[in-house]
Structures are given as structure tokens and as C-alpha cells.
Design a protein around this motif. Structure first.
Motif, PDB file in Angstrom:
ATOM      1  N   ILE A 121     -11.617  10.576   1.566  1.00 42.17           N
ATOM      2  CA  ILE A 121     -10.266   9.996   1.650  1.00 42.17           C
ATOM      3  C   ILE A 121     -10.274   8.639   0.975  1.00 42.17           C
ATOM      4  N   THR A 122      -9.296   8.445   0.086  1.00 41.06           N
ATOM      5  CA  THR A 122      -9.088   7.149  -0.567  1.00 41.06           C
ATOM      6  C   THR A 122      -7.779   6.566  -0.068  1.00 41.06           C
ATOM      7  N   ALA A 123      -7.802   5.314   0.340  1.00 45.35           N
ATOM      8  CA  ALA A 123      -6.596   4.683   0.863  1.00 45.35           C
ATOM      9  C   ALA A 123      -6.468   3.271   0.315  1.00 45.35           C
ATOM     10  N   ASP A 124      -5.222   2.833   0.154  1.00 46.80           N
ATOM     11  CA  ASP A 124      -4.965   1.472  -0.327  1.00 46.80           C
ATOM     12  C   ASP A 124      -5.240   0.433   0.759  1.00 46.80           C
ATOM     13  N   LYS A 125      -5.011   0.822   2.006  1.00 44.91           N
ATOM     14  CA  LYS A 125      -5.233  -0.085   3.130  1.00 44.91           C
ATOM     15  C   LYS A 125      -5.959   0.671   4.227  1.00 44.91           C
ATOM     16  N   VAL A 126      -7.055   0.094   4.714  1.00 46.72           N
ATOM     17  CA  VAL A 126      -7.874   0.738   5.740  1.00 46.72           C
ATOM     18  C   VAL A 126      -7.946  -0.160   6.970  1.00 46.72           C
ATOM     19  N   TYR A 127      -7.734   0.440   8.140  1.00 47.70           N
ATOM     20  CA  TYR A 127      -7.898  -0.257   9.413  1.00 47.70           C
ATOM     21  C   TYR A 127      -9.009   0.434  10.202  1.00 47.70           C
ATOM     22  N   VAL A 128     -10.023  -0.317  10.561  1.00 51.05           N
ATOM     23  CA  VAL A 128     -11.138   0.234  11.336  1.00 51.05           C
ATOM     24  C   VAL A 128     -10.944  -0.158  12.803  1.00 51.05           C
ATOM     25  N   CYS A 129     -10.485   0.791  13.595  1.00 49.68           N
ATOM     26  CA  CYS A 129     -10.141   0.519  14.993  1.00 49.68           C
ATOM     27  C   CYS A 129     -11.172   1.114  15.943  1.00 49.68           C
ATOM     28  N   ALA A 189       0.827  -1.208   0.000  1.00 49.84           N
ATOM     29  CA  ALA A 189       0.000   0.000   0.000  1.00 49.84           C
ATOM     30  C   ALA A 189       0.862   1.260   0.000  1.00 49.84           C
ATOM     31  N   GLY A 190       0.369   2.285  -0.677  1.00 46.86           N
ATOM     32  CA  GLY A 190       1.030   3.577  -0.641  1.00 46.86           C
ATOM     33  C   GLY A 190       0.389   4.523   0.362  1.00 46.86           C
ATOM     34  N   THR A 191      -0.924   4.336   0.575  1.00 45.53           N
ATOM     35  CA  THR A 191      -1.669   5.175   1.516  1.00 45.53           C
ATOM     36  C   THR A 191      -2.413   4.292   2.507  1.00 45.53           C
ATOM     37  N   VAL A 192      -2.437   4.712   3.761  1.00 48.48           N
ATOM     38  CA  VAL A 192      -3.048   3.934   4.843  1.00 48.48           C
ATOM     39  C   VAL A 192      -3.978   4.840   5.635  1.00 48.48           C
ATOM     40  N   LEU A 193      -5.189   4.363   5.861  1.00 50.20           N
ATOM     41  CA  LEU A 193      -6.166   5.097   6.660  1.00 50.20           C
ATOM     42  C   LEU A 193      -6.488   4.303   7.917  1.00 50.20           C
ATOM     43  N   VAL A 194      -6.361   4.935   9.068  1.00 54.33           N
ATOM     44  CA  VAL A 194      -6.719   4.340  10.352  1.00 54.33           C
ATOM     45  C   VAL A 194      -7.932   5.095  10.883  1.00 54.33           C
ATOM     46  N   ILE A 195      -9.047   4.395  11.034  1.00 54.87           N
ATOM     47  CA  ILE A 195     -10.266   5.008  11.537  1.00 54.87           C
ATOM     48  C   ILE A 195     -10.377   4.695  13.020  1.00 54.87           C
ATOM     49  N   GLY A 196     -10.265   5.720  13.827  1.00 53.52           N
ATOM     50  CA  GLY A 196     -10.294   5.553  15.277  1.00 53.52           C
ATOM     51  C   GLY A 196      -8.982   5.993  15.896  1.00 53.52           C
ATOM     52  N   GLY A 197      -9.069   6.944  16.810  1.00 56.14           N
ATOM     53  CA  GLY A 197      -7.870   7.452  17.466  1.00 56.14           C
ATOM     54  C   GLY A 197      -7.796   7.076  18.922  1.00 56.14           C
ATOM     55  N   GLY A 198      -8.341   5.897  19.260  1.00 55.57           N
ATOM     56  CA  GLY A 198      -8.133   5.351  20.586  1.00 55.57           C
ATOM     57  C   GLY A 198      -6.741   4.741  20.669  1.00 55.57           C
ATOM     58  N   ALA A 199      -6.496   3.997  21.740  1.00 55.70           N
ATOM     59  CA  ALA A 199      -5.157   3.443  21.951  1.00 55.70           C
ATOM     60  C   ALA A 199      -4.726   2.544  20.795  1.00 55.70           C
ATOM     61  N   LYS A 253     -15.908  12.320  11.607  1.00 51.83           N
ATOM     62  CA  LYS A 253     -16.447  10.969  11.512  1.00 51.83           C
ATOM     63  C   LYS A 253     -16.262  10.440  10.098  1.00 51.83           C
ATOM     64  N   ALA A 254     -15.906   9.178   9.990  1.00 55.03           N
ATOM     65  CA  ALA A 254     -15.671   8.550   8.690  1.00 55.03           C
ATOM     66  C   ALA A 254     -16.877   7.699   8.300  1.00 55.03           C
ATOM     67  N   HIS A 255     -17.394   7.929   7.110  1.00 55.60           N
ATOM     68  CA  HIS A 255     -18.543   7.179   6.595  1.00 55.60           C
ATOM     69  C   HIS A 255     -18.104   6.400   5.353  1.00 55.60           C
ATOM     70  N   LYS A 256     -18.301   5.103   5.390  1.00 56.01           N
ATOM     71  CA  LYS A 256     -17.797   4.236   4.332  1.00 56.01           C
ATOM     72  C   LYS A 256     -18.572   4.422   3.031  1.00 56.01           C
ATOM     73  N   LEU A 257     -17.834   4.665   1.940  1.00 51.63           N
ATOM     74  CA  LEU A 257     -18.410   4.709   0.601  1.00 51.63           C
ATOM     75  C   LEU A 257     -18.207   3.385  -0.110  1.00 51.63           C
ATOM     76  N   ASP A 258     -16.990   2.859  -0.007  1.00 48.83           N
ATOM     77  CA  ASP A 258     -16.672   1.519  -0.493  1.00 48.83           C
ATOM     78  C   ASP A 258     -15.452   1.035   0.279  1.00 48.83           C
ATOM     79  N   GLU A 259     -14.823  -0.039  -0.155  1.00 43.05           N
ATOM     80  CA  GLU A 259     -13.743  -0.654   0.624  1.00 43.05           C
ATOM     81  C   GLU A 259     -12.547   0.269   0.816  1.00 43.05           C
ATOM     82  N   GLN A 260     -12.363   1.229  -0.081  1.00 36.34           N
ATOM     83  CA  GLN A 260     -11.173   2.086  -0.006  1.00 36.34           C
ATOM     84  C   GLN A 260     -11.492   3.571   0.133  1.00 36.34           C
ATOM     85  N   ARG A 261     -12.761   3.946   0.119  1.00 36.95           N
ATOM     86  CA  ARG A 261     -13.116   5.364   0.173  1.00 36.95           C
ATOM     87  C   ARG A 261     -14.053   5.649   1.347  1.00 36.95           C
TER      88      ARG A 261
END
Length: 361
Positions: free
Chosen positions: A217-225, A134-144, A199-207
Motif C-alpha cells: 500500500i502506498t499512501a500520501d499520508k500515513v498515521y501509525v496508531c 493528500a489523496g490517499t491516507v493509510l491508518v495503521i492500527g484499528g484500535g480506538a 500486519k503492516a511492514h514499513k518499506l519507506d515513509e509512504q509504502r
């Protein structure tokens, strides 16, 4: 005196802690029920995406955990006053019941829902390879978990664009504003983009579309934390559903006894307590529950109350291998102490030692 039968539903850190403490006391017949055939050290999962070989030191077959008692690989489907019913059609009677079934997360890094260790390792390897590409990574959630994962990725892959989206105005909220500022400073030093109050609202697997900004935001790899849910569906049957609150958490008293049942206990992520949902507290609660069962079996009803956060209001947050932050009774700071305490090996060595496992080679 008859040997008491103790059933522990859940072979995570809390359930194993209770089982091992009961084994040390050497007075009970202990059975641990878990659909998974392995144990894992959950707080190490944030590093496995960048170091997939670490999983060989943080997982092992559940039956190989020292002094854990009898292991049954199955899922609990319901609980009566005296028995746990399993999805294999059998039922197990108990004198004491320990509910330690943990929580489930949407993200594969945290979930640990693969029933077989071989599958868990293969899936972690696959996710690690996806991250590497992946070139871009999105992490949803700023907890620990979210900030720890983002820091690991940014430190290991400085060429990647890492973004953290956090709905709250603070990172790791609930501890101290100073801790949030310290974490934000470290993440920025790693060139992580942090978007607060979004707040992040899912459009598809990467957006994902953010609100209120409207940014996509478009990302190659998404982590939903975010969105951990207690594993308590098996308690929603008529015989036991009154013990759950409106969110699905198990109602307990100050002694970790399930509401209305003196011989049922609950610990860890599934309880209605206002404690931080931290692995170390689940371990401590497991030890306390084991001592309660021994006390009750001895004919005494005077139990030691659980103190919120076990009397220590503290959290340590790893931010890669070379930095960290922590809060202690409202004070937040970063630097060498949290790095030395947690970030170096994510407490893997200490956890293995405490569980009676050999040191990491």
C-alpha cells in the motif's frame, strides 16, 4: 501537623486530576513536573487533523490550569526513596509521589511530545496541511484511536481514499465482537477500506507491505496508531527499577500504590493494571490517589480499592461528528447515544467544565 509535599510526575489528564483534587482538599504542597509547558485534552487529538483550530480549545499553558499547584518544566531522570532528580540538575524532595507520566506514541497526532505549546500548534497545523493535500491516507492500527481518526478523515474529506490496516481480526478488540461489527459498518458507510488480520511492514515513509497477503500500500499520508510505550525510562535506575514489570509498566496493588512503597502511587497508561487504557480512567484514578494521600496523611491506612474499569465496563468511540459506537458490559451499539455522549465535541466542553475552565465560545 506538617504540610505534606506531593510530587506529581506528569501533567496529563491523570496527573492534573490528582493535583486538582489535592488542591480542593487544601492540605498538601503540590508540585507537578512535566517537560511540556502545556496541558492538552488527548482524546480530542483525532479531530485536530481535520479541524486544526480546535487545538485552541483543547490546549492551554499548564500553569494556567486552575488549582494545579506549582509547575516545574523539566524531565524526571531518576527517583530515590525521598527525591525526584530532574534533568536541570535539581532535585525535589517528597513525602508522597504520584507517577502519572503517561505514554508516548510514534504518531504525531497522539504523541504530544513537543515541549512547547507554540511548537505543538505549529506541528499540528503542518500535519493538517499535509492531510489536506493528500489523496490517499493509510491508518495503521484499528484500535480506538485508529478508527476514530479514520472516520474523522473520511467524513471531512469524502474524496480521499482512506484505508485502515488492523493486525487483529476485530476493530477495537477486547470489548465485544458486536462493537467491532458496528464500527466496521460505520467505516464502510464512509467508504473506508478496512483490512483485518493484516500486519503492516514499513518499506519507506509512504509504502507498507502487508502480511500475510503480500499487498503493498502506498499512501500520501500515513498515521501509525499502534505501539504506545509507557514513559518510565526515568524509573529504570538502580534505585527504582524493581517497580517495573518486563514491559516497562509500573507494578501497583489494588490501591494504586507502587509495589513495595506505601507512599508512592501510579496511575494511567503506565500502570500494570489490566484496565482499558482510557483517559477517563486516568482522571478517576487521579481523584482516587488524591483521596488516598489525604487518608494516609490523616493517620489512617484503610484505603478504597480501585475497581477494574472503575466498575463500569464501557467505551465510547467517536466515528466523525455524526456517528459513534459504544460497548457497555459486553453490549455493542452505534447511533444517537454514543454520538450525543462523545462524537459531537469529543467531550471537550465537559472536560473544560470539570477542570474549572471557561466554556468554549
Amino acid at each position: 501537623m506538617a504540610v505534606p509535599r506531593v510530587i506529581i510526575v506528569g501533567g496529563g489528564v491523570g496527573g492534573v486530576s490528582a493535583a486538582q483534587q489535592l488542591a480542593k482538599a487544601n492540605f498538601a504542597d503540590v508540585t507537578v513536573i512535566d517537560r511540556r509547558d502545556y496541558f492538552e485534552i488527548p482524546w480530542s487529538n483525532v479531530r485536530i487533523p481535520v479541524d486544526p483550530d480546535l487545538i485552541n480549545n483543547t490546549t492551554l499553558p499548564l500553569q494556567d490550569v486552575p488549582k494545579v499547584g506549582r509547575v516545574v518544566h523539566a524531565s524526571a531522570t531518576s527517583v530515590s526513596e525521598t527525591e525526584v532528580q530532574l534533568d536541570n540538575g535539581s532535585s525535589l524532595p517528597f513525602d508522597y509521589l504520584v507517577l502519572a507520566s503517561g505514554s508516548t506514541w510514534d504518531d504525531p497526532v497522539n504523541s504530544g511530545t513537543d515541549p512547547l505549546l507554540t511548537d505543538r500548534k505549529l506541528n499540528q497545523q503542518r500535519h493538517s496541511a499535509e492531510l489536506k493535500a493528500a489523496g490517499t491516507v493509510l491508518v495503521i492500527g484499528g484500535g480506538a484511536v485508529g478508527v476514530e481518526l479514520a472516520a474523522e478523515v473520511a467524513e471531512a474529506y469524502p474524496e480521499k481514499q482512506v484505508t485502515v490496516v488492523q493486525a487483529n481480526k476485530e476493530l477495537v478488540p477486547g470489548y465485544s465482537a458486536r462493537l467491532s461489527r458496528q464500527i466496521l459498518s460505520v467505516l464502510k458507510s464512509l467508504n473506508v477500506e478496512v483490512l483485518l488480520s493484516e500486519k503492516a511492514h514499513k518499506l519507506d515513509e509512504q509504502r507498507y507491505k502487508l502480511s500475510p497477503s503480500g499487498r503493498t500500500i502506498t499512501a500520501d499520508k500515513v498515521y501509525v496508531c499502534i505501539g504506545g510505550k509507557p514513559n518510565t525510562n526515568f524509573l529504570k535506575a538502580e534505585s527504582s527499577r524493581t517497580i517495573l514489570d518486563e514491559r516497562g509498566f509500573v507494578k501497583v496493588n489494588n490501591f494504586l500504590q507502587v509495589e513495595g512503597r506505601s507512599n508512592w502511587f501510579a496511575l494511567g497508561d503506565i500502570t500494570s493494571l489490566s484496565d482499558y487504557r482510557l483517559g477517563r480512567l486516568a482522571v478517576d484514578q487521579g481523584a482516587l490517589v488524591a483521596s488516598h494521600i489525604k487518608t494516609l496523611h490523616g493517620g489512617t491506612t484503610k484505603l478504597k480499592a480501585w475497581k477494574k474499569h472503575n466498575g463500569i465496563e464501557m467505551i465510547a468511540v467517536s466515528l466523525g461528528r455524526n456517528n459513534g459506537a459504544m460497548a457497555l458490559w459486553g453490549w455493542g451499539f452505534s447511533g444517537w447515544l454514543p454520538t450525543w455522549l462523545k462524537s459531537r465535541d469529543l467531550l471537550v466542553g465537559m472536560t473544560r467544565k470539570n477542570m474549572g475552565l471557561p466554556a468554549v465560545a
